[in-house]
Design an enzyme around this catalytic site. Structure first.
Site, PDB file in Angstrom:
ATOM      1  N   CYS A 101       0.837  -1.197   0.000  1.00 30.91           N
ATOM      2  CA  CYS A 101       0.000   0.000   0.000  1.00 30.91           C
ATOM      3  C   CYS A 101       0.874   1.251   0.000  1.00 30.91           C
ATOM      4  CB  CYS A 101      -0.928   0.014   1.208  1.00 30.91           C
ATOM      5  SG  CYS A 101      -1.973   1.493   1.270  1.00 30.91           S
ATOM      6  N   ASP A 203      -2.306  -2.797 -14.434  1.00 30.47           N
ATOM      7  CA  ASP A 203      -2.710  -2.450 -15.806  1.00 30.47           C
ATOM      8  C   ASP A 203      -3.459  -3.561 -16.536  1.00 30.47           C
ATOM      9  OD1 ASP A 203      -1.588  -0.004 -15.391  1.00 30.47           O
ATOM     10  OD2 ASP A 203       0.184  -0.329 -16.648  1.00 30.47           O
TER      11      ASP A 203
END
Length: 321
Positions: A101, A203
């Site tokens: 994160c 992606d």
């Protein structure tokens, strides 16, 4: 791919843990459309130990979601061990450790991707959680902290040596946050270096990008995050691409019907606050539709679930005319 006694098949698809996104209602929809593994929102080890209501709520899982993982974050060994035991008691199939994160409120405490700067600390955490749990433990991390500190392959080797059952690599540095292109080369390098499964992340938004990642990296599975926002159908699309069969995308009406189901599920799980959380989801469900901007503005003002559902129904009727 097999993790412990969990059979996942070839190139499984995983729903990434996302804060204020991967609640049970969203996880169930993604499972319905083909996600092989789903994860909870990430959970603070300190929050669990303090009996923080929000953290405890995130432990709630259902058999319909299986296999399901609970993701924890923290940088201190003892709290992470205690949190892992509490998480295991909730009955998941996997414990995942968040070391990726990039949010400042997380990294500022030395947690999330900040642990990529402290591999010895990270190793102690992983080893301790693996020892404390009877479940397979996975680790999710990034390419590195920044462009000058790209260490994901070494970090992956450390995770394997520390007992991780598999790793997930997001091909961006913490410095990039969620911008720029994900680097799939580092995922390929990690795959070549490890004997445990490597999951690729970054992606993948549909069938063509999933096949491109699969072919470029040789990864054992693919984790999808933002590509699933407002589009749980993405898992169905990717599976069709892998199977080489035609895929028919959902109609706008079908997307909006799913948004209504999402509203109901969110409110059932989180009460009135679910309406507030749904506001960000709505933007994704209506992306590209006629009059989406005006609808989004109106949706942010809906005070109740019923009002929001009425707005969605009216919008669906207006774009079908």
């Amino acid at each position: 791919m097999k993790i412990a006694d969990i059979e996942l098949g070839e190139k499984p698809l995983l729903l990434a843990p996302m804060e204020d996104v991967t609640d049970p209602s969203f996880r169930y929809m993604c499972k319905r459309f083909g996600a092989d593994v789903v994860y909870t929102e990430f959970i603070s080890s300190d929050g669990l130990i303090r009996d923080a209501a929000k953290s405890l709520k995130k432990l709630e899982i259902d058999d319909a979601e299986r296999p399901v993982g609970i993701q924890l974050y923290g940088h201190l060994v003892e709290p992470m061990v205690e949190a892992a035991r509490m998480a295991e008691a909730a009955g998941p199939d996997i414990i995942d450790i968040n070391m990726g994160c990039p949010a400042p409120k997380i990294t500022g405490n030395g947690e999330g991707s900040a642990l990529m700067k402290e591999p010895l600390t990270a190793a102690r955490v992983i080893e301790a959680v693996v020892k404390a749990s009877d479940l397979p433990v996975s680790v999710k991390f990034r390419k590195g902290w920044d462009s000058g500190h790209v260490n994901c392959v070494d970090f992956a080797r450390m995770a394997e040596a520390s007992g991780a059952a598999f790793v997930t690599i997001h091909g961006r540095t913490r410095e990039q946050m969620y911008s720029g292109a994900a680097d799939w080369e580092v995922i390929a390098e990690a795959k070549a270096a490890l004997s445990i499964p490597v999951i690729g992340n970054g992606d993948v938004t549909g069938g063509s990008s999933a096949m491109a990642m699969r072919d470029y990296t040789g990864c054992d599975g693919i984790m999808i995050a933002r590509g699933a926002l407002g589009n749980p159908y993405v898992f169905q699309e990717v599976k069709a691409a892998f199977a080489g069969v035609p895929y028919t995308p959902p109609s706008n009406a079908e997307r909006l019907d799913l948004a209504i189901a999402h509203v109901r599920g969110l409110v059932a799980h989180k009460g009135p606050h679910g309406v507030i959380e749904m506001r960000k989801h709505i933007a994704y469900y209506v992306r590209g539709m006629k009059g989406a901007s005006a609808f989004r503005t109106a949706a942010t003002l809906a005070p109740t679930a019923e009002a929001l559902i009425d707005l969605i129904e009216e919008y669906k009727d207006s774009i079908s005319e």
